[in-house]
Scaffold this motif. Structure first.
Motif, PDB file in Angstrom:
ATOM      1  N   VAL A  51       6.087  19.524  -4.744  1.00  0.00           N
ATOM      2  CA  VAL A  51       6.484  18.716  -5.739  1.00  0.00           C
ATOM      3  C   VAL A  51       7.639  19.452  -6.579  1.00  0.00           C
ATOM      4  CG1 VAL A  51       5.946  17.444  -7.821  1.00  0.00           C
ATOM      5  CG2 VAL A  51       4.344  17.637  -5.729  1.00  0.00           C
ATOM      6  N   LEU A  52       8.533  18.866  -6.908  1.00  0.00           N
ATOM      7  CA  LEU A  52       9.544  19.119  -7.860  1.00  0.00           C
ATOM      8  C   LEU A  52       9.444  18.142  -8.997  1.00  0.00           C
ATOM      9  CD1 LEU A  52      12.443  20.419  -8.901  1.00  0.00           C
ATOM     10  CD2 LEU A  52      13.532  18.509  -7.639  1.00  0.00           C
ATOM     11  N   VAL A  68       6.345  15.455 -17.428  1.00  0.00           N
ATOM     12  CA  VAL A  68       7.814  15.000 -17.108  1.00  0.00           C
ATOM     13  C   VAL A  68       7.787  13.367 -16.753  1.00  0.00           C
ATOM     14  CG1 VAL A  68       8.783  16.930 -16.210  1.00  0.00           C
ATOM     15  CG2 VAL A  68       7.926  15.241 -14.712  1.00  0.00           C
ATOM     16  N   PRO A  69       8.569  12.333 -16.877  1.00  0.00           N
ATOM     17  CA  PRO A  69       8.428  11.123 -16.490  1.00  0.00           C
ATOM     18  C   PRO A  69       8.144  10.997 -14.956  1.00  0.00           C
ATOM     19  CG  PRO A  69      10.450  11.539 -17.882  1.00  0.00           C
ATOM     20  CD  PRO A  69       9.977  12.714 -17.437  1.00  0.00           C
ATOM     21  N   PRO A  70       7.442   9.792 -14.577  1.00  0.00           N
ATOM     22  CA  PRO A  70       7.446   9.767 -13.231  1.00  0.00           C
ATOM     23  C   PRO A  70       8.774   9.778 -12.430  1.00  0.00           C
ATOM     24  CG  PRO A  70       6.212   8.084 -14.506  1.00  0.00           C
ATOM     25  CD  PRO A  70       6.942   8.892 -15.379  1.00  0.00           C
ATOM     26  N   THR A  71       9.938   9.201 -12.825  1.00  0.00           N
ATOM     27  CA  THR A  71      10.993   9.264 -12.189  1.00  0.00           C
ATOM     28  C   THR A  71      11.501  10.594 -12.222  1.00  0.00           C
ATOM     29  OG1 THR A  71      12.167   8.667 -14.257  1.00  0.00           O
ATOM     30  CG2 THR A  71      11.894   7.030 -12.548  1.00  0.00           C
ATOM     31  N   GLY A  72      10.857  11.735 -12.641  1.00  0.00           N
ATOM     32  CA  GLY A  72      11.528  13.007 -12.530  1.00  0.00           C
ATOM     33  C   GLY A  72      10.606  13.791 -11.604  1.00  0.00           C
ATOM     34  N   ILE A  73       9.939  12.947 -10.482  1.00  0.00           N
ATOM     35  CA  ILE A  73       8.909  13.721  -9.710  1.00  0.00           C
ATOM     36  C   ILE A  73       9.627  13.455  -8.306  1.00  0.00           C
ATOM     37  CG2 ILE A  73       6.588  13.703  -8.582  1.00  0.00           C
ATOM     38  CD1 ILE A  73       6.613  15.159 -11.378  1.00  0.00           C
ATOM     39  N   VAL A  74       9.812  14.526  -7.691  1.00  0.00           N
ATOM     40  CA  VAL A  74       9.964  14.331  -5.960  1.00  0.00           C
ATOM     41  C   VAL A  74       9.169  14.915  -5.267  1.00  0.00           C
ATOM     42  CG1 VAL A  74      12.236  15.034  -4.705  1.00  0.00           C
ATOM     43  CG2 VAL A  74      12.607  14.714  -7.176  1.00  0.00           C
ATOM     44  N   HIS A  75       9.065  14.328  -4.083  1.00  0.00           N
ATOM     45  CA  HIS A  75       8.130  14.842  -2.981  1.00  0.00           C
ATOM     46  C   HIS A  75       9.084  15.749  -2.054  1.00  0.00           C
ATOM     47  CE1 HIS A  75       6.686  14.653   1.293  1.00  0.00           C
ATOM     48  NE2 HIS A  75       5.557  14.938   0.537  1.00  0.00           N
ATOM     49  N   GLY A  76       8.490  16.762  -1.630  1.00  0.00           N
ATOM     50  CA  GLY A  76       9.117  17.558  -0.660  1.00  0.00           C
ATOM     51  C   GLY A  76       7.926  17.963   0.381  1.00  0.00           C
ATOM     52  N   ALA A 135      19.374   6.509  -5.684  1.00  0.00           N
ATOM     53  CA  ALA A 135      18.629   6.571  -7.053  1.00  0.00           C
ATOM     54  C   ALA A 135      17.588   7.822  -7.230  1.00  0.00           C
ATOM     55  CB  ALA A 135      17.762   5.325  -6.975  1.00  0.00           C
ATOM     56  N   VAL A 136      17.620   8.145  -8.417  1.00  0.00           N
ATOM     57  CA  VAL A 136      16.698   9.308  -8.861  1.00  0.00           C
ATOM     58  C   VAL A 136      15.386   8.688  -8.892  1.00  0.00           C
ATOM     59  CG1 VAL A 136      16.016  11.121 -10.484  1.00  0.00           C
ATOM     60  CG2 VAL A 136      18.487  10.982  -9.609  1.00  0.00           C
ATOM     61  N   PRO A 137      14.280   9.295  -8.132  1.00  0.00           N
ATOM     62  CA  PRO A 137      14.182  10.585  -7.313  1.00  0.00           C
ATOM     63  C   PRO A 137      14.563  10.557  -5.883  1.00  0.00           C
ATOM     64  CG  PRO A 137      12.265   9.941  -7.847  1.00  0.00           C
ATOM     65  CD  PRO A 137      12.800   8.721  -8.414  1.00  0.00           C
ATOM     66  N   GLU A 138      14.494   9.045  -5.346  1.00  0.00           N
ATOM     67  CA  GLU A 138      14.746   9.056  -4.064  1.00  0.00           C
ATOM     68  C   GLU A 138      15.856   9.845  -3.246  1.00  0.00           C
ATOM     69  OE1 GLU A 138      14.078   6.802  -6.408  1.00  0.00           O
ATOM     70  OE2 GLU A 138      12.264   5.574  -5.484  1.00  0.00           O
ATOM     71  N   ARG A 139      16.904  10.050  -3.967  1.00  0.00           N
ATOM     72  CA  ARG A 139      18.196  10.791  -3.403  1.00  0.00           C
ATOM     73  C   ARG A 139      17.658  11.865  -2.816  1.00  0.00           C
ATOM     74  NH1 ARG A 139      22.208  12.342  -8.388  1.00  0.00           N
ATOM     75  NH2 ARG A 139      22.107   9.903  -8.298  1.00  0.00           N
ATOM     76  N   ALA A 188       0.889  -1.180   0.075  1.00  0.00           N
ATOM     77  CA  ALA A 188      -0.041   0.125  -0.107  1.00  0.00           C
ATOM     78  C   ALA A 188       0.919   1.135  -0.161  1.00  0.00           C
ATOM     79  CB  ALA A 188      -0.797  -0.091   1.316  1.00  0.00           C
ATOM     80  N   ALA A 189       1.916   1.368   0.754  1.00  0.00           N
ATOM     81  CA  ALA A 189       2.748   2.422   0.638  1.00  0.00           C
ATOM     82  C   ALA A 189       3.502   2.447  -0.483  1.00  0.00           C
ATOM     83  CB  ALA A 189       3.720   2.165   2.031  1.00  0.00           C
ATOM     84  N   ASP A 190       4.077   1.334  -1.072  1.00  0.00           N
ATOM     85  CA  ASP A 190       4.739   1.326  -2.462  1.00  0.00           C
ATOM     86  C   ASP A 190       3.756   2.059  -3.591  1.00  0.00           C
ATOM     87  OD1 ASP A 190       7.311   0.790  -3.576  1.00  0.00           O
ATOM     88  OD2 ASP A 190       6.178  -0.618  -4.818  1.00  0.00           O
ATOM     89  N   ASP A 191       2.616   1.298  -3.437  1.00  0.00           N
ATOM     90  CA  ASP A 191       1.623   1.915  -4.382  1.00  0.00           C
ATOM     91  C   ASP A 191       1.319   3.267  -4.475  1.00  0.00           C
ATOM     92  OD1 ASP A 191       1.683  -0.600  -5.206  1.00  0.00           O
ATOM     93  OD2 ASP A 191      -0.355  -1.276  -4.418  1.00  0.00           O
ATOM     94  N   ALA A 192       1.274   3.937  -3.194  1.00  0.00           N
ATOM     95  CA  ALA A 192       0.825   5.421  -3.073  1.00  0.00           C
ATOM     96  C   ALA A 192       2.208   5.966  -3.410  1.00  0.00           C
ATOM     97  CB  ALA A 192       0.916   5.623  -1.561  1.00  0.00           C
ATOM     98  N   VAL A 193       3.217   5.732  -3.394  1.00  0.00           N
ATOM     99  CA  VAL A 193       4.472   6.524  -3.972  1.00  0.00           C
ATOM    100  C   VAL A 193       4.310   6.407  -5.484  1.00  0.00           C
ATOM    101  CG1 VAL A 193       6.943   6.761  -4.204  1.00  0.00           C
ATOM    102  CG2 VAL A 193       5.727   6.030  -1.872  1.00  0.00           C
ATOM    103  N   THR A 194       4.238   5.264  -6.064  1.00  0.00           N
ATOM    104  CA  THR A 194       4.030   5.143  -7.508  1.00  0.00           C
ATOM    105  C   THR A 194       2.876   5.931  -8.073  1.00  0.00           C
ATOM    106  OG1 THR A 194       4.827   2.919  -7.583  1.00  0.00           O
ATOM    107  CG2 THR A 194       3.760   3.349  -9.440  1.00  0.00           C
ATOM    108  N   ALA A 195       2.114   5.741  -7.375  1.00  0.00           N
ATOM    109  CA  ALA A 195       0.521   6.557  -7.899  1.00  0.00           C
ATOM    110  C   ALA A 195       0.848   8.013  -8.077  1.00  0.00           C
ATOM    111  CB  ALA A 195      -0.571   6.319  -7.166  1.00  0.00           C
ATOM    112  N   PHE A 196       1.430   8.614  -6.795  1.00  0.00           N
ATOM    113  CA  PHE A 196       1.696  10.008  -6.847  1.00  0.00           C
ATOM    114  C   PHE A 196       2.820  10.317  -7.871  1.00  0.00           C
ATOM    115  CE2 PHE A 196       5.149  13.073  -5.083  1.00  0.00           C
ATOM    116  CZ  PHE A 196       4.337  14.060  -4.698  1.00  0.00           C
ATOM    117  N   ARG A 197       3.792   9.630  -8.104  1.00  0.00           N
ATOM    118  CA  ARG A 197       4.681  10.113  -9.111  1.00  0.00           C
ATOM    119  C   ARG A 197       3.928  10.052 -10.637  1.00  0.00           C
ATOM    120  NH1 ARG A 197       9.248  10.389  -6.031  1.00  0.00           N
ATOM    121  NH2 ARG A 197      10.062   8.318  -4.918  1.00  0.00           N
ATOM    122  N   GLN A 198       3.243   9.092 -10.740  1.00  0.00           N
ATOM    123  CA  GLN A 198       2.406   9.111 -12.032  1.00  0.00           C
ATOM    124  C   GLN A 198       1.573  10.156 -12.314  1.00  0.00           C
ATOM    125  OE1 GLN A 198       3.282   6.984 -14.826  1.00  0.00           O
ATOM    126  NE2 GLN A 198       2.118   8.740 -15.459  1.00  0.00           N
ATOM    127  N   ALA A 199       0.931  10.741 -10.961  1.00  0.00           N
ATOM    128  CA  ALA A 199      -0.160  11.755 -11.241  1.00  0.00           C
ATOM    129  C   ALA A 199       0.479  12.879 -11.340  1.00  0.00           C
ATOM    130  CB  ALA A 199      -1.019  11.840  -9.830  1.00  0.00           C
TER     131      ALA A 199
END
Length: 402
Positions: free
Chosen positions: A227-228, A76-84, A249-253, A58-69
């Motif tokens: 969001v960045l 931008v690609p989902p891997t270009g989305i950073v939470h702050g 890894a990007v964006p986790e770093r 559930a936690a992992d899916d929340a992160v994936t869904a956030f990046r895609q949204a």
């Protein structure tokens, strides 16, 4: 497409308070779907991110869904989305990381139109390495940024240009793409503060000319976070301070500590609310978001133009400083000889939220030389309707003795 504001308002439990909200630039009200997403995620099952058990998934899916949204929102690609935690935090972190590559004599260009969150982090970072700060100005008479004057601030020593996508107090949308093209021709990066813009217009990071862009979901119906957005390849060249065991890894770093999974779920739901306004429910979400934002823009623009027309009836008692030809539905006014703080209180006593202050827009207020560093800001959000506008105008007329 038509925008049914009455139906949209039904999605906001807080509007039952009876408050007419013109405080959207400081943070919007939250629709039921967003609150439900937060509650459903938080009450679980929920664990630290992983794939082993349902709570971890559930936690992992929340992160994936956030990046895609937010990839769909910003292009931008989902891997270009950073939470702050906020756009301010993200900008400070970026400034510190990028300053590691600057040297004395390098130049950083900031704007007098900007919220201080896109000014002070860059000034502090520049000062830390002996870099020079240069300024893009705006004309206080028109609230416009002159492209040629902005280009004149760029040199071969420019390393970064920080510019707003839209002013949070004046609404001005500066010519970001033209400034970005000039910056890129000199090899500089462009950082865009789209906190105010993202609530009112579709965004494509590349088309805008931004290398780095931040926005805040709580300004567009979501929960409090930032969001960045950037090209993952660019993010891979930036090395922020981090804990040794945490992912490189990007964006986790760029994300420090455990993510607030429930907040991510709420932020995702806010994007889905925007997409739900589209008349084509089976289209790609990015296209549906664009439909929704265009409908919102038409609604808000009509109300803004109505307010502006009716403010003219107040004559010299009201000065409207939001004058740019291309701008968001955000109106900054002063009342010569009267306190805007008292006007805001007068309105608040009648359940009309139109605050007075400088709203962290230190440089615009300095440039406008407004008395007392205060002004009244009436910012439209999609749930504002004509009855709200009636109450705003009636309250102002009463305060002015008309």
């Amino acid at each position: 497409m038509d925008f049914d504001v009455a139906a949209f308002r039904e999605r906001f439990p807080s509007l039952a308070s009876g408050i007419a909200h013109f405080d959207g630039p400081g943070g919007t009200q939250t629709p039921r779907e967003v609150g439900a997403a937060i509650a459903d995620t938080l009450t679980g099952p929920l664990s630290n991110r992983g794939r082993q058990v349902a709570s971890a998934r559930a936690a992992d899916d929340a992160v994936t869904a956030f990046r895609q949204a937010y990839a769909d929102l910003l292009g931008v690609p989902p891997t270009g989305i950073v939470h702050g935690r906020s756009a301010t935090q993200l900008t400070f972190d970026l400034a510190r990381a990028l300053a590691k590559t600057w040297r004395a004599g390098d130049e950083v260009v900031v704007s007098r139109l900007d919220h201080d969150a896109n000014v002070r982090p860059w000034i502090i970072a520049a000062e830390s390495v002996g870099a020079t700060v240069r300024w893009i100005d705006f004309d206080p008479a028109t609230a416009e940024v002159d492209v040629d004057a902005a280009r004149a601030q760029l040199t071969e020593r420019t390393r970064l240009v920080a510019i707003t996508g839209a002013s949070n107090v004046l609404g001005t949308k500066p010519p970001v793409r033209a400034i970005a093209d000039a910056a890129h021709a000199l090899g500089a990066l462009v950082h865009v503060d789209a906190v105010h813009l993202a609530a009112h217009a579709p965004i494509d990071v590349a088309e805008l000319g931004a290398d780095l862009l931040v926005c805040s979901p709580y300004k567009l119906l979501g929960p409090h976070c930032g969001v960045l957005a950037a090209d993952p390849a660019l993010l891979d060249t930036i090395h922020p301070d981090k804990l040794a065991p945490s992912s490189d890894a990007v964006p986790e770093r760029f994300e420090l500590g455990t993510l607030p999974y429930e907040v991510l779920a709420g932020a995702t739901a806010a994007v889905d609310v925007l997409a739900s306004l589209s008349p084509t429910p089976h289209a790609h979400r990015r296209d549906r978001i664009s439909d929704g934002l265009h409908a919102i823009d038409a609604h808000e623009t009509r109300l803004r133009e109505r307010i502006e027309r009716e403010l003219t009836a107040f004559g010299d008692d009201v000065v409207l400083h939001s004058r740019a030809s291309d701008r968001t539905p955000t109106l900054l006014v002063t009342l010569p000889g009267r306190s805007t703080a008292e006007a805001a209180q007068h309105l608040a006593d009648r359940d009309v939220a139109a605050p007075s202050g400088s709203f962290y827009a230190l440089e615009p207020f300095r440039r406008l030389a407004l008395p007392g560093d205060e002004a009244l800001r009436a910012g439209l959000a999609p749930y504002v309707d004509d009855r709200d506008v009636d109450r705003l105008l009636e309250g102002l007329a009463e305060f002015l003795g008309r």
